[in-house]
Scaffold this motif. Structure first.
Motif, PDB file in Angstrom:
ATOM      1  N   GLY A 586       0.795  -1.221   0.000  1.00  0.00           N
ATOM      2  CA  GLY A 586       0.000   0.000   0.000  1.00  0.00           C
ATOM      3  C   GLY A 586       0.827   1.270   0.000  1.00  0.00           C
ATOM      4  N   GLU A 587       2.135   1.175   0.301  1.00  0.00           N
ATOM      5  CA  GLU A 587       2.958   2.375   0.339  1.00  0.00           C
ATOM      6  C   GLU A 587       3.570   2.690  -1.022  1.00  0.00           C
ATOM      7  OE1 GLU A 587       5.876   2.112   3.405  1.00  0.00           O
ATOM      8  OE2 GLU A 587       4.488   1.174   4.815  1.00  0.00           O
ATOM      9  N   GLY A 588       3.687   1.691  -1.874  1.00  0.00           N
ATOM     10  CA  GLY A 588       4.305   1.898  -3.168  1.00  0.00           C
ATOM     11  C   GLY A 588       5.806   1.724  -3.104  1.00  0.00           C
ATOM     12  N   ARG A 589       6.365   1.129  -4.151  1.00  0.00           N
ATOM     13  CA  ARG A 589       7.821   0.918  -4.176  1.00  0.00           C
ATOM     14  C   ARG A 589       8.550   2.148  -4.672  1.00  0.00           C
ATOM     15  NH1 ARG A 589      10.468  -3.342  -3.501  1.00  0.00           N
ATOM     16  NH2 ARG A 589      12.083  -2.560  -4.877  1.00  0.00           N
ATOM     17  N   THR A 590       7.851   2.971  -5.490  1.00  0.00           N
ATOM     18  CA  THR A 590       8.523   4.120  -6.093  1.00  0.00           C
ATOM     19  C   THR A 590       7.686   5.378  -5.913  1.00  0.00           C
ATOM     20  OG1 THR A 590       7.489   3.680  -8.237  1.00  0.00           O
ATOM     21  CG2 THR A 590       9.649   2.707  -7.847  1.00  0.00           C
ATOM     22  N   VAL A 591       8.319   6.510  -6.122  1.00  0.00           N
ATOM     23  CA  VAL A 591       7.625   7.799  -6.091  1.00  0.00           C
ATOM     24  C   VAL A 591       8.063   8.581  -7.325  1.00  0.00           C
ATOM     25  CG1 VAL A 591       9.442   8.837  -4.666  1.00  0.00           C
ATOM     26  CG2 VAL A 591       7.159   9.873  -4.731  1.00  0.00           C
ATOM     27  N   ALA A 592       7.121   9.266  -7.950  1.00  0.00           N
ATOM     28  CA  ALA A 592       7.439  10.012  -9.166  1.00  0.00           C
ATOM     29  C   ALA A 592       8.322  11.208  -8.846  1.00  0.00           C
ATOM     30  CB  ALA A 592       6.149  10.485  -9.827  1.00  0.00           C
ATOM     31  N   LYS A 593       9.301  11.450  -9.707  1.00  0.00           N
ATOM     32  CA  LYS A 593      10.163  12.617  -9.542  1.00  0.00           C
ATOM     33  C   LYS A 593       9.371  13.883  -9.854  1.00  0.00           C
ATOM     34  CE  LYS A 593      14.303  10.043 -10.874  1.00  0.00           C
ATOM     35  NZ  LYS A 593      15.332   9.859 -11.923  1.00  0.00           N
ATOM     36  N   PRO A 594       9.508  14.923  -9.055  1.00  0.00           N
ATOM     37  CA  PRO A 594       8.753  16.166  -9.289  1.00  0.00           C
ATOM     38  C   PRO A 594       9.021  16.731 -10.679  1.00  0.00           C
ATOM     39  CG  PRO A 594       9.834  16.192  -7.141  1.00  0.00           C
ATOM     40  CD  PRO A 594      10.370  14.999  -7.874  1.00  0.00           C
ATOM     41  N   GLY A 595       7.985  17.317 -11.266  1.00  0.00           N
ATOM     42  CA  GLY A 595       8.129  17.977 -12.560  1.00  0.00           C
ATOM     43  C   GLY A 595       8.052  17.058 -13.760  1.00  0.00           C
ATOM     44  N   GLN A 624      -1.135  -3.556  -9.708  1.00  0.00           N
ATOM     45  CA  GLN A 624       0.243  -3.114  -9.981  1.00  0.00           C
ATOM     46  C   GLN A 624       0.428  -1.645  -9.630  1.00  0.00           C
ATOM     47  OE1 GLN A 624       2.160  -5.451 -10.226  1.00  0.00           O
ATOM     48  NE2 GLN A 624       2.251  -6.521 -12.181  1.00  0.00           N
ATOM     49  N   GLY A 625      -0.560  -0.824  -9.955  1.00  0.00           N
ATOM     50  CA  GLY A 625      -0.425   0.600  -9.669  1.00  0.00           C
ATOM     51  C   GLY A 625      -0.326   0.873  -8.184  1.00  0.00           C
ATOM     52  N   MET A 626      -1.182   0.225  -7.402  1.00  0.00           N
ATOM     53  CA  MET A 626      -1.181   0.494  -5.965  1.00  0.00           C
ATOM     54  C   MET A 626       0.047  -0.111  -5.289  1.00  0.00           C
ATOM     55  SD  MET A 626      -5.186   0.397  -4.913  1.00  0.00           S
ATOM     56  CE  MET A 626      -4.830   1.360  -3.452  1.00  0.00           C
ATOM     57  N   HIS A 627       0.509  -1.245  -5.789  1.00  0.00           N
ATOM     58  CA  HIS A 627       1.678  -1.864  -5.172  1.00  0.00           C
ATOM     59  C   HIS A 627       2.964  -1.112  -5.524  1.00  0.00           C
ATOM     60  CE1 HIS A 627       4.182  -4.924  -3.379  1.00  0.00           C
ATOM     61  NE2 HIS A 627       4.910  -4.954  -4.474  1.00  0.00           N
ATOM     62  N   MET A 629       3.223   2.081  -7.143  1.00  0.00           N
ATOM     63  CA  MET A 629       3.185   3.533  -7.014  1.00  0.00           C
ATOM     64  C   MET A 629       2.573   3.991  -5.693  1.00  0.00           C
ATOM     65  SD  MET A 629       4.549   4.669  -9.820  1.00  0.00           S
ATOM     66  CE  MET A 629       4.084   6.394  -9.751  1.00  0.00           C
ATOM     67  N   GLY A 630       1.845   3.077  -5.020  1.00  0.00           N
ATOM     68  CA  GLY A 630       1.217   3.452  -3.766  1.00  0.00           C
ATOM     69  C   GLY A 630      -0.015   4.304  -3.933  1.00  0.00           C
ATOM     70  N   LYS A 631      -0.499   4.450  -5.166  1.00  0.00           N
ATOM     71  CA  LYS A 631      -1.695   5.261  -5.448  1.00  0.00           C
ATOM     72  C   LYS A 631      -2.589   4.500  -6.411  1.00  0.00           C
ATOM     73  CE  LYS A 631       0.808   9.680  -5.139  1.00  0.00           C
ATOM     74  NZ  LYS A 631       1.205  10.895  -5.908  1.00  0.00           N
ATOM     75  N   VAL A 632      -3.880   4.829  -6.361  1.00  0.00           N
ATOM     76  CA  VAL A 632      -4.811   4.218  -7.311  1.00  0.00           C
ATOM     77  C   VAL A 632      -4.408   4.633  -8.722  1.00  0.00           C
ATOM     78  CG1 VAL A 632      -6.698   4.194  -5.645  1.00  0.00           C
ATOM     79  CG2 VAL A 632      -6.438   6.161  -7.177  1.00  0.00           C
ATOM     80  N   PRO A 633      -4.619   3.778  -9.729  1.00  0.00           N
ATOM     81  CA  PRO A 633      -4.226   4.154 -11.092  1.00  0.00           C
ATOM     82  C   PRO A 633      -5.144   5.212 -11.703  1.00  0.00           C
ATOM     83  CG  PRO A 633      -5.262   1.992 -11.073  1.00  0.00           C
ATOM     84  CD  PRO A 633      -5.099   2.388  -9.640  1.00  0.00           C
ATOM     85  N   TRP A 634      -6.386   5.275 -11.257  1.00  0.00           N
ATOM     86  CA  TRP A 634      -7.358   6.274 -11.722  1.00  0.00           C
ATOM     87  C   TRP A 634      -8.426   6.424 -10.642  1.00  0.00           C
ATOM     88  CZ3 TRP A 634      -9.413   1.562 -11.890  1.00  0.00           C
ATOM     89  CH2 TRP A 634      -8.788   0.581 -12.652  1.00  0.00           C
ATOM     90  N   LYS A 635      -9.136   7.550 -10.712  1.00  0.00           N
ATOM     91  CA  LYS A 635     -10.133   7.842  -9.673  1.00  0.00           C
ATOM     92  C   LYS A 635     -11.486   7.214  -9.995  1.00  0.00           C
ATOM     93  CE  LYS A 635      -7.497  12.016  -9.537  1.00  0.00           C
ATOM     94  NZ  LYS A 635      -7.373  13.323 -10.181  1.00  0.00           N
ATOM     95  N   THR A 636     -11.772   7.056 -11.288  1.00  0.00           N
ATOM     96  CA  THR A 636     -13.065   6.507 -11.702  1.00  0.00           C
ATOM     97  C   THR A 636     -12.850   5.430 -12.743  1.00  0.00           C
ATOM     98  OG1 THR A 636     -14.129   8.659 -11.344  1.00  0.00           O
ATOM     99  CG2 THR A 636     -15.331   7.053 -12.678  1.00  0.00           C
ATOM    100  N   LEU A 637     -13.557   4.324 -12.580  1.00  0.00           N
ATOM    101  CA  LEU A 637     -13.559   3.247 -13.568  1.00  0.00           C
ATOM    102  C   LEU A 637     -14.967   3.155 -14.140  1.00  0.00           C
ATOM    103  CD1 LEU A 637     -12.506   0.731 -15.033  1.00  0.00           C
ATOM    104  CD2 LEU A 637     -12.991  -0.586 -12.959  1.00  0.00           C
ATOM    105  N   TYR A 638     -15.103   3.508 -15.418  1.00  0.00           N
ATOM    106  CA  TYR A 638     -16.412   3.450 -16.074  1.00  0.00           C
ATOM    107  C   TYR A 638     -16.466   2.199 -16.957  1.00  0.00           C
ATOM    108  CZ  TYR A 638     -20.521   4.602 -18.797  1.00  0.00           C
ATOM    109  OH  TYR A 638     -21.767   4.559 -19.377  1.00  0.00           O
ATOM    110  N   LEU A 639     -17.447   1.353 -16.692  1.00  0.00           N
ATOM    111  CA  LEU A 639     -17.600   0.102 -17.423  1.00  0.00           C
ATOM    112  C   LEU A 639     -18.817   0.181 -18.340  1.00  0.00           C
ATOM    113  CD1 LEU A 639     -16.984  -2.308 -14.409  1.00  0.00           C
ATOM    114  CD2 LEU A 639     -15.361  -1.747 -16.232  1.00  0.00           C
ATOM    115  N   HIS A 640     -18.572   0.079 -19.632  1.00  0.00           N
ATOM    116  CA  HIS A 640     -19.691   0.126 -20.578  1.00  0.00           C
ATOM    117  C   HIS A 640     -20.082  -1.285 -20.998  1.00  0.00           C
ATOM    118  CE1 HIS A 640     -17.018  -0.833 -23.927  1.00  0.00           C
ATOM    119  NE2 HIS A 640     -16.198   0.119 -23.515  1.00  0.00           N
ATOM    120  N   GLY A 641     -21.233  -1.378 -21.637  1.00  0.00           N
ATOM    121  CA  GLY A 641     -21.743  -2.672 -22.068  1.00  0.00           C
ATOM    122  C   GLY A 641     -21.210  -3.082 -23.428  1.00  0.00           C
TER     123      GLY A 641
END
Length: 1003
Positions: A586-595, A624-627, A629-641
């Motif tokens: 949940g903490e993430g292995r990496t952190v994005a470099k600023p900028g 993979q994103g949460m493990h 990067m430690g953050k959700v990959p996106w805020k909303t997941l929209y599933l269409h038919g």
């Protein structure tokens, strides 16, 4: 202002504008200081071409990205393609076959080079087609899951997860495709109902054992008789009293003579057949679990088939020689293992026949009972899939699933529609290890090398089972070499090889000479990674990870963490298991470099995806994103038919009901197809293909085009202000208020991801409010008032509203709106694609003017309806009498006489009661308005016509009432017949009410 052609030509406009947008870099304008908005496109297969599902998925994404771009955001739509391991390898192999060549005629490196050649020459089909759809993607940063940067990311993830104990090798059942000779995912398996059989066998009990019924055998039934060659148990339900006395005893299998136990397991259904089932853990997913519960380790489970589904000898050596090498099924006119097993069972007297009786009671004996059987097929090979026990690489999905489950529960990720959450939790909470290895040549090769195991000074090398060798997992050969030197601690030469015989031959030669081998060979793992493994990194690897990320200093103190050696706790059916949870989960292995782009655009904002890849792709991106990067990959997941055929069936090539979106674009234009997709996308429902609706939306584009031509011909052009122009006339104040209300409704629909609501809002405002009413209401004004003066206020308002329409409609129909925007004013440096989204400023709304004009519209509609019902000739003008109308109604009627004459064919207005005689009556807001009909229509004939039609409609309603109230019809008729009867009833009932009202109008 450039004059618009009379005819709207979508093809010419689409090609010209897309090239302009892309060449000018307008899909990603320079907005470094703006708020970011990010979407990643589900990468289509590089072998693919645009299908109707792609058209839906990408249209919805483009609508969002175009709107956010117009809202001033730094809108990034990441685009790329997936290397599609199986599909791409098949394409290239097929080309080789056409030249009488095969893959194995070449070295691995040579074959992979040929795949790259194909990719460069033919792998861009779908990206060209996405352009035709109008997708405004950031093509300047197009990615490919096998490009250098992405390959680096994939390798790092594999090595890091291995070092954490989250990737490991295990022996488990997989979906094995004997045609492709590789494991495949569930998504690549297509279950087809076919005609099959159910065979019943006697399995003799061991000597001296009988059932309470006195029988000396247990009856089992199977649809796959050949698998009995690898049976390891017979299961009965723990509560089944028929078998309670023999649980723990054994049966002796026919043919093989194998002695196998009778076990108690709830998998056996006492109500189904004899209640006893044969257990073949090495060739059935359910049996695999039963076998593990019974204490059979996967390493000990029997495998009776090779990679091509031919019979091979089991580990206990009990399969008779006559079966070895036989295919599992009859093939090319030659009986297979299935046919031979049935015959030998029959010869042994252990086949229980299936007996049928004809209408005369005469019996016929059959070897098996006919059954319809759901059978798994490989979707590409069209070969029956075999559950097969192999050593593969697995990801500990159960551990990685915990953070995504928490994120969805706590609202950090919103799934839309919310109804999919239950399915998500059910799958994630019962998730199985994820098999990530594939037996292919094209793909990300697994970064693992095998060498001999060291036991003191002795080195042993196993070629036939590489899992028994020492494995080195590393990002490169140089790192693997360092690991090997540290492990062997010897000065002997270490050499890398792809040939498994190199190491064995070297060791055999040295052993024969009673010395140690001069070289240690490290054999590269031949497998590649599942394409879902690499695409799971899409939200961050496309943004510069890992180069633009820094590793966090994280503790690795779990059992076996950090060294590639999982903990030694037993895996049910495997060698070892990873620790239950890494300490940094949940903490993430990496952190994005600023900028960096990674810091700016991760997490993404929205993912739009088909519900069918919720688990194969969406959930794995969460893991993979949460493990990592430690953050959700996106805020909303929209599933269409799904997009289905017109009759509601699922589209498939075998049914011949697929639809080519490019053909639809050729016929109706990209704008019409896009608008259809949006208007039909209702949360939680599939879309039925309907070319009539497509034709209607093409007509909508034409309607807008003609409205713009009318405006242009009357001097109406581009607005000079973002704010509504000042206006006094009620009709102008009304349309301004309606425009702002439409913006508000659109914004609300987008906030809720209601694509259908948004599309229908702008559709009805444009067609109904603006074109059908506003332009008609202002036509008398546009031709000059009684003093011959042109109304500049109305021209300014009409131009402003048309601009707002083009802006609001642009995300849905980008081509026609951009063309009209450019032709209505000189705005070359301000194209519509980067125009500003309207502001829903309620201060500019005039509710009194809105009420006034809304009343006028309702009045005109009622008059038009009454005229139509009574067959009043279209050209006939009717005088209007009204004495009881409200003051506001009188004001509107007396002020808008020109509009009433045009829109409702009203002649003179009289503020007094009507004369005697036949009248047409119209009621609006409880006030009655009268129109004399003397000399206009034949009143007696019209009354007779209406009465006759009413009688017929009521008779039809009564008949349908009787049919629908009959329980036998409702319960036994086909559902479509019942539905049609109900629809007919509703239609006829409405018609009867309309006719009654028409008669009432005549007094």
């Amino acid at each position: 202002m450039s004059e618009l052609p009379k005819t709207f030509d979508p093809a010419e406009i689409e090609a010209r504008w897309y090239a302009h947008w892309e060449e000018e870099g307008l899909f990603r304008p320079e907005r470094d200081d703006a708020e970011p908005f990010t979407i990643v496109n589900p990468p289509p297969n590089v072998t693919g071409s645009l299908h109707i599902g792609h058209a839906l998925d990408n249209t919805l994404q483009d609508i969002l990205i175009r709107r956010e771009r117009m809202r001033g955001k730094d809108a990034l739509w990441v685009v790329g393609t997936d290397h599609a391991g199986i599909a791409t390898q098949m394409v290239v192999e097929r080309q080789l076959n056409e030249r009488q060549q095969k893959r194995t005629d070449f070295s691995r490196a040579e074959f992979v080079a040929k795949v790259w050649e194909w990719k460069e020459e033919s792998g861009g089909t779908i990206t060209r087609q996405l352009r035709r759809l109008g997708c405004s993607m950031d093509w300047s940063n197009e990615r490919f899951t096998m490009d250098e940067g992405f390959t680096k990311a994939v390798t790092k993830v594999f090595v890091d997860l291995y070092n954490e104990g989250l990737i490991y090798r295990d022996k488990r059942l997989v979906n094995w495709d004997p045609g492709l000779k590789t494991a495949i995912s569930d998504l690549e398996v297509e279950n087809v109902e076919i005609a099959g059989h159910f065979w019943h066998f006697k399995y003799p009990l061991e000597d001296g054992v009988t059932l309470d019924s006195g029988e000396d055998f247990i009856e089992v039934a199977t649809t796959r008789p050949e698998t009995m060659l690898a049976d390891m148990a017979v299961a009965v339900h723990p509560s089944d009293e028929r078998y309670a006395s023999v649980v723990g005893k054994h049966v002796v299998l026919p043919i093989t003579g194998r002695r196998v136990p009778i076990i108690a397991d709830e998998h056996a259904d006492p109500e189904l057949g004899s209640g006893a089932v044969k257990i073949t853990p090495g060739h059935d997913f359910n049996d695999f679990e039963v076998g593990k519960r019974a204490g059979i380790a996967p390493a000990d489970m029997l495998n009776m088939l090779d990679g091509e589904a031919n019979v091979c000898q089991t580990a206990d050596g009990l399969v008779p020689d006559e079966y070895i090498g036989l295919h599992r099924f009859r093939r090319d006119g030659v009986d297979g293992a299935r046919e031979l097993v049935v015959q030998r069972i029959k010869d042994a007297g252990c086949l229980i026949p299936h007996v049928t009786k004809d209408k005369d009671g005469e019996e016929t004996v059959h070897d098996a009972e006919p059954r319809k059987i759901m059978t798994p097929y490989g979707d590409r090979s069209n070969v029956v899939i075999e559950p097969w026990l192999t050593d593969q690489w697995y990801v500990d999905a159960e551990t990685l699933a915990q953070e995504p489950i928490k994120a969805v529960r706590e609202g950090d990720i919103e799934i839309v529609p919310k109804s999919w959450e239950k399915t998500f939790f059910n799958w994630m909470e019962n998730i199985q290890p994820w098999c990530v290895s594939r037996q292919l040549w094209w793909g990300h090769r697994i970064p693992a090398w095998y060498g001999p195991v060291r036991d003191g000074e002795h080195l042993s090398y196993n070629v036939s089972d590489r899992s028994k060798n020492k494995v080195f997992v590393a990002k490169s050969e140089s790192e693997a070499l360092k690991q090997a030197r540290d492990y062997y601690a010897e000065d002997r030469e270490i050499e890398f090889t792809d040939d498994p015989l190199d190491g064995m031959n070297s060791f055999l030669q040295a052993a024969s000479e009673k010395r140690l081998s001069d070289k240690i060979f490290l054999l590269r793992d031949a497998d590649v990674l599942d394409t879902w493994f690499s695409s799971a990194l899409w939200p961050f690897a496309t943004l510069g990870w890992p180069d633009d990320a820094a590793d966090k200093a994280l503790p690795l103190d779990g059992g076996g963490l950090g060294g590639g050696e999982p903990s030694a706790s037993a895996v049910p059916g495997g060698d070892v298991t990873p620790p239950p949870a890494p300490p940094h989960q949940g903490e993430g292995r990496t952190v994005a470099k600023p900028g960096t782009a990674l810091a700016r655009h991760y997490p993404n904002d929205v993912l739009i995806s088909g519900f069918d890849i919720l688990f194969f792709w969406d959930a794995r991106m969460m893991m993979q994103g949460m493990h990592l990067m430690g953050k959700v990959p996106w805020k909303t997941l929209y599933l269409h038919g799904l997009v289905r055929a017109a009759d509601g069936q699922k589209m498939s090539k075998s049914k011949g009901n697929t639809v080519d979106p490019l053909g639809l674009i050729d016929k109706f234009g990209a704008d019409a197809l896009r608008f259809f997709m949006a208007a039909m996308e209702s949360q939680g429902r599939d879309i039925k293909m309907d070319e009539k609706r497509l034709e209607g939306y093409r007509n909508f584009a034409t309607k807008l085009w003609n409205a713009a031509r009318f405006c242009q011909s009357n001097g109406i052009g581009a607005s000079e202000t973002l704010e509504p122009p000042p206006c006094d006339k009620p009709v102008n104040r009304w349309i301004v208020a309606e425009t702002i209300r439409t913006v508000q409704e659109l914004d609300l629909a987008f906030a809720d991801f209601r694509f259908d609501g948004a599309a229908n809002t702008i559709y009805h405002f444009t067609w109904d409010r603006y074109c059908d009413w506003y332009l008609e209401l202002i036509k008398p004004v546009m031709s000059g008032d009684e003093r011959g003066e042109i109304d500049d206020e109305t021209r300014a308002v009409a131009g402003w509203v048309l601009d707002q329409i083009l802006v609001m409609l642009h995300p849905f129909m980008p081509f026609v709106t951009e063309e009209l925007w450019s032709k209505l004013g000189d705005r070359a440096d301000y194209p519509l694609i980067t125009a500003k989204w309207p502001l829903a400023d309620a201060r500019a709304m005039d509710e009194e003017a809105a009420k006034e004009i809304d009343w006028l519209i309702r009045f005109v509609r009622e008059v038009r309806g009454a005229r139509s019902e009574l067959n009043v000739p279209p050209g006939a003008k009717l005088d209007l009498y009204f004495a009881e109308a409200s003051e506001s109604a009188r004001t509107v009627l007396s002020r808008d006489t020109a509009a009433l004459g045009r829109l409702a064919r009203i002649g003179d207005l009289h503020l007094r009661p009507p004369p005697d005689g036949s009248l047409m009556q119209v009621v609006v807001d409880e006030s009655t308005y009268y129109f004399p009909l003397e000399g206009v229509i034949d009143l007696d004939a019209e009354k007779a016509r209406l009465a006759k039609a009413l009688e017929a409609a009521e008779k039809e309603v009564a008949s349908l009432d009787k049919r629908l109230s009959n329980p036998q019809f409702v319960e036994k008729a086909k559902p479509e017949a019942v539905e049609k009867a109900r629809a007919d009833h509703a239609e006829k009932a409405a018609e009867a009410e309309r006719l009654k009202a028409a008669l009432a109008r005549l007094g």
